[in-house]
Scaffold this active site. Structure first.
Site, PDB file in Angstrom:
ATOM      1  N   HIS A  75      69.202 -10.505  37.181  1.00 21.47           N
ATOM      2  CA  HIS A  75      70.282  -9.242  37.063  1.00 21.47           C
ATOM      3  C   HIS A  75      69.664  -7.760  38.065  1.00 21.47           C
ATOM      4  CE1 HIS A  75      72.250  -5.037  36.937  1.00 21.47           C
ATOM      5  NE2 HIS A  75      73.332  -6.266  36.391  1.00 21.47           N
ATOM      6  N   HIS A 100      76.724  -5.608  43.605  1.00 20.11           N
ATOM      7  CA  HIS A 100      77.678  -4.370  43.171  1.00 20.11           C
ATOM      8  C   HIS A 100      78.346  -4.082  44.061  1.00 20.11           C
ATOM      9  CE1 HIS A 100      74.124  -5.147  40.143  1.00 20.11           C
ATOM     10  NE2 HIS A 100      75.470  -4.968  39.318  1.00 20.11           N
ATOM     11  N   HIS A 147      79.019 -10.993  37.583  1.00 15.79           N
ATOM     12  CA  HIS A 147      78.417 -10.564  36.443  1.00 15.79           C
ATOM     13  C   HIS A 147      79.247 -12.229  35.117  1.00 15.79           C
ATOM     14  CE1 HIS A 147      77.188  -7.280  38.169  1.00 15.79           C
ATOM     15  NE2 HIS A 147      76.420  -7.424  37.037  1.00 15.79           N
ATOM     16  N   HIS A 168      82.937   0.570  33.404  1.00 10.09           N
ATOM     17  CA  HIS A 168      81.887   0.349  33.617  1.00 10.09           C
ATOM     18  C   HIS A 168      80.462   1.674  34.063  1.00 10.09           C
ATOM     19  CE1 HIS A 168      78.966  -1.686  36.886  1.00 10.09           C
ATOM     20  NE2 HIS A 168      78.256  -2.210  35.245  1.00 10.09           N
ATOM     21  N   HIS A 188      77.499   2.298  31.151  1.00 12.08           N
ATOM     22  CA  HIS A 188      75.817   2.438  31.317  1.00 12.08           C
ATOM     23  C   HIS A 188      75.148   3.867  31.645  1.00 12.08           C
ATOM     24  CE1 HIS A 188      74.836  -1.548  33.483  1.00 12.08           C
ATOM     25  NE2 HIS A 188      76.747  -1.426  33.551  1.00 12.08           N
ATOM     26  N   PHE A 218      70.173  -0.035  37.288  1.00 10.30           N
ATOM     27  CA  PHE A 218      70.651  -1.831  37.139  1.00 10.30           C
ATOM     28  C   PHE A 218      69.382  -2.863  37.054  1.00 10.30           C
ATOM     29  CE2 PHE A 218      74.496  -0.623  39.907  1.00 10.30           C
ATOM     30  CZ  PHE A 218      75.333  -0.607  39.455  1.00 10.30           C
ATOM     31  N   HIS A 242      78.937  -4.819  29.556  1.00 11.24           N
ATOM     32  CA  HIS A 242      79.654  -6.999  30.231  1.00 11.24           C
ATOM     33  C   HIS A 242      80.740  -7.613  29.934  1.00 11.24           C
ATOM     34  CE1 HIS A 242      78.365  -5.232  34.402  1.00 11.24           C
ATOM     35  NE2 HIS A 242      77.590  -4.570  33.800  1.00 11.24           N
TER      36      HIS A 242
HETATM   37 CU1  C2O Z   1      75.167  -5.390  37.485  1.00 11.01          CU
HETATM   38 CU2  C2O Z   1      76.841  -2.831  34.800  1.00 11.01          CU
HETATM   39  O1  C2O Z   1      75.973  -4.033  36.109  1.00 11.01           O
END
Ligand code: C2O
Length: 586
Positions: A171, A197, A206, A325, A329, A346, A359
C-alpha cells in the site's frame, strides 16, 4: 432463471440477518447479465482485424457458470487503443517513503520484494462464493479464525511478500511515491509518482489489494472460504470501532490509534469534531445519503476523475473517497504520532488490521452503488475508457507469485468470488427535511454574504458568496469549485452548504448540505501543492427546498474544517448539469 443457479453455494449464508434487510433489489446477478447485453460493455476487445476476440475471463466464467454468458452476450469494445492506461509500476524504481511533514525520508523502506517473474493473473472460476460479514455481527469462532490468520501472516519470514508488513508496504509503495509510472512510448516524465488515491484508480486498486490479502489469509489457515469482515460504519449499529480489534492480546490490535475514538465514541464521518452521539449519527447518515445518492451528477463524481499514464496524480477524488473514507482514516489515526500513524497516513495505514476492515466497507459502497441503489440519479454507471479498463497493478498472490491484474477484471465482485452480508441501509432514503419559505425570507435579510469576494480565495475562514444560477429556480445544475490549489502534505477538509438558513455548521442533516472536499496527507508529484477540482450536483438539493422558485442566485457557504489555509479556491460557478453519459455505441 439460469443465473439463480450460477453460484451454487450462495444459500449457505451463516450470517443471514434475521431482521429485515434493505429492500431487495432485482438480483445482482440478474442485473449483471442484463446490463451486459444492454450496455454492450467491455467484455470483448476488438483486435486489429476487427474480429471480436473472446476475453478469456468470459471463457472461464462460461466454464464455471454453466455457460451463463452465452454468445448473445458477446459484445464489442468500441474504444480505440490509442490510450495510455496507468501501467503496472516499475518495481525496481521503488525507494524509501517520505515524511510528508518535512519532506525528509522516513526510516522505513517502503518496497515489497521484487522478482522478474510476473504472471498475468486470471480470476479463477468461482466454486464457492465468499461472504464478507459485518465486523459487528461475527461469531467468536470467526474472530478466532481471523486472528489466527493475521497472526500467521505476521509470523511469515520477513522477506516473504505475504508477510503482514510486506503487505503494508505494498500500500505504501502505491501511494507514498515509492513506485513510479512506467515509461510509455513517448516517455512520460518518469519522475512522476504513481499515486492510486484521488482518482478513478481508487476503488479498483483497493479491491485488488483486499482480494489478494483475503486469499493469503485463507491460505494461511487452510480455509479457501475465508472472507474479510467489513466495518459497517454507514449503519448506526456499526458506527464504533468493531470490538474484535480492541483486544490488546489479539493480532488484530494496533496500539497506534486515537484514544478518543475508542468505543463508545461514534465515528465522525464529517470530521466535525462534535461529540453529541445523536447528532453524529444523523450527520453520518446524511453524509452517506449525499455520497451515495444525492451528490453525484455522473460516474466520475462517484469513482473519481480520469488518471492516465503520464498524468500528474490528484486528478480529483470521488465522493466516498474524499468523504467517509478519508474521515475514518483520520478519525482512527493516532494524534500523538508524528504523522498520525497508523491509519491517518497512507504510508502506514496498512499496518493496522483495521485498515482492511475499513476498506472492505469502502469496497462494499462501490458494489452497492454499482448494483443496488436507484440508478435514475446517475443513469450510466460504467466507465468505458480503455485507460480505465486497461490500467494495471502488480500484487503478490497467495502463493507469493507476483501477478499483473487489470482494472477490467475487478469490476464485478461476484466474478471475483465474494459478496457482502446484507445489512439494511438506513441512509438509502435519508432525505433531509425540506427547507421552507421562511428560510428564504431570513436569507433575504442576511448580511452575511461578502459581496466582493475576490478569487483566488484562501479558505482560512468561513466564506459566503452569492453565485449566479444558469436559470431561475429548480434547474438541473452543478456547482463547480475550480482550480483548487491544495497542500497535499496536510489533512484538509471543507464543507459546502447552499442557502443555509441557520448557519449551524455542525448539523449536516439539512437540505442545505451539499458536500465536502477532504484529503489525507499524501505524496503527490514533485511539489506539495496540486490543482484539483470538484463538482457537486445541485439538482436534488433544489428538490429539498420549497423556496427557491424565482431565485437567480444561490448563497454558497464554504466552511473550512481542517487547515483551510492549505486550500485556495480558484473560482466558483454553476453550470448546467452535463447530459447523462450515453451508453457506448455498439
Ligand atoms: Cu489506500 Cu484508504 O487508503
Amino acid at each position: 432463471m439460469a443465473s439463480l443457479n450460477y453460484f451454487p453455494c450462495t444459500a449457505t449464508l451463516s450470517h443471514t440477518p434475521s431482521r429485515p434487510t434493505f429492500p431487495k433489489p432485482p438480483s445482482h446477478r440478474l442485473q449483471i447479465s442484463s446490463s451486459i447485453s444492454e450496455n454492450k460493455n467491455i467484455d470483448i476487445e476488438t483486435n486489429s482485424n476487427s474480429q471480436p476476440k473472446v476475453d478469456r475471463r468470459n471463457m472461464l466464467l462460461g466454464l464455471s457458470s454453466g455457460s451463463l454468458y452465452g454468445a448473445a452476450n458477446l459484445v464489442i469494445n468500441p474504444r480505440e487503443s490509442s490510450a495510455t492506461p496507468i501501467q503496472a509500476p516499475v518495481l525496481d524504481s521503488c525507494g524509501v517513503a517520505t515524511n510528508l511533514n518535512n519532506n525528509k525520508e522516513l526510516d522505513i523502506n517502503c518496497c515489497p520484494p521484487t522478482t522478474d517473474r510476473i504472471v498475468d493473473y486470471r480470476v479463477p472460476p468461482v466454486f464457492q462464493m465468499k461472504m464478507r460479514p459485518s465486523a459487528h455481527r461475527v461469531s467468536p469462532e470467526y474472530i478466532f479464525k481471523y486472528n489466527m490468520a493475521i497472526d500467521r501472516m505476521k509470523r511469515l519470514p520477513k522477506d516473504d511478500p505475504r508477510n503482514f508488513f510486506q503487505q503494508a508496504n505494498i500500500h505504501c509503495a502505491y501511494c507514498n511515491g515509492a513506485y513510479k509510472q512506467q515509461e510509455g512510448q513517448d516517455g512520460p516524465d518518469p519522475s512522476k509518482f504513481l499515486q492510486v488515491h484521488n482518482s478513478w484508480l481508487f476503488f479498483p486498486f483497493h479491491r485488488w489489494y483486499l482480494y489478494f490479502y483475503e486469499r493469503i489469509l485463507g491460505k494461511l489457515i487452510n480455509d479457501p472460504t475465508f472472507a474479510l469482515p467489513f466495518w459497517n460504519w454507514d449503519n448506526p449499529k456499526g458506527m464504533t470501532i468493531p470490538p474484535m480489534f480492541l483486544d490488546e492480546r489479539s493480532a488484530l490490535y494496533d496500539k497506534k490509534r486515537n484514544k478518543d475514538s475508542m468505543p463508545p465514541a461514534v465515528v465522525d464521518l464529517g470530521l466535525t469534531d462534535i461529540k453529541d452521539p445523536l447528532q453524529l449519527v444523523t450527520n453520518n447518515l446524511t453524509i452517506m445519503y449525499n455520497e451515495m445518492i444525492r451528490g453525484n451528477s455522473d460516474v466520475y463524481g462517484f469513482m473519481g476523475k480520469a488518471y492516465s499514464q503520464g498524468d500528474a496524480p490528484d486528478r480529483g477524488p470521488g465522493s466516498v473517497e474524499r468523504g467517509s473514507h478519508t474521515s475514518v482514516h483520520w478519525w482512527v489515526g493516532d494524534p500523538n504520532q508524528p504523522t498520525r500513524e497508523d491509519l491517518g497516513n497512507f504510508y502506514s495505514a496498512g499496518r493496522d488490521p483495521l485498515f482492511y476492515c475499513h476498506h472492505a466497507n469502502v469496497d462494499r459502497m462501490w458494489t452497492l452503488w454499482q448494483y443496488f441503489i436507484p440508478s435514475n440519479k446517475v443513469p450510466y454507471k460504467r466507465i468505458t475508457e480503455t485507460d480505465f479498463l486497461n490500467a494495471s497493478f502488480l500484487f503478490y498472490d497467495e502463493n507469493a507469485q507476483l501477478v499483473r491484474v487489470t482494472v477490467q477484471d475487478c469490476l464485478d465482485n461476484l466474478r471475483m468470488g465474494y459478496e457482502f452480508e446484507r445489512i439494511d441501509l438506513p441512509w438509502l432514503d435519508y432525505r433531509p427535511p425540506p427547507q421552507t419559505v421562511g428560510a428564504r425570507i431570513r436569507r433575504a435579510n442576511t448580511k452575511s454574504a461578502q459581496p466582493n469576494t475576490v478569487f483566488p480565495l484562501k479558505l482560512d475562514q468561513i466564506v459566503r458568496v452569492f453565485v449566479q444560477k444558469t436559470k431561475k429556480g429548480k434547474a438541473d445544475e452543478v456547482l463547480v469549485l475550480e482550480d483548487m490549489e491544495v497542500d497535499t502534505s496536510k489533512l484538509l477538509k471543507f464543507d459546502v452548504f447552499v442557502n443555509d438558513e441557520d448557519d449551524n455548521v455542525f448539523e449536516l442533516d439539512k437540505a442545505a448540505y451539499l458536500g465536502t472536499y477532504a484529503q489525507l496527507p499524501h505524496k503527490s508529484a514533485t511539489n506539495s501543492t496540486v490543482k484539483t477540482s470538484i463538482s457537486l450536483k445541485l439538482t436534488d438539493l433544489y428538490d429539498d427546498m420549497d423556496n427557491i422558485d424565482d431565485d437567480e442566485t444561490v448563497l454558497v457557504t464554504l466552511v473550512p474544517r481542517h487547515q483551510g489555509e492549505g486550500i485556495t479556491i480558484g473560482g466558483i460557478k454553476i453550470i448546467e448539469a452535463p447530459p447523462p453519459a450515453k451508453k457506448p455505441a455498439a
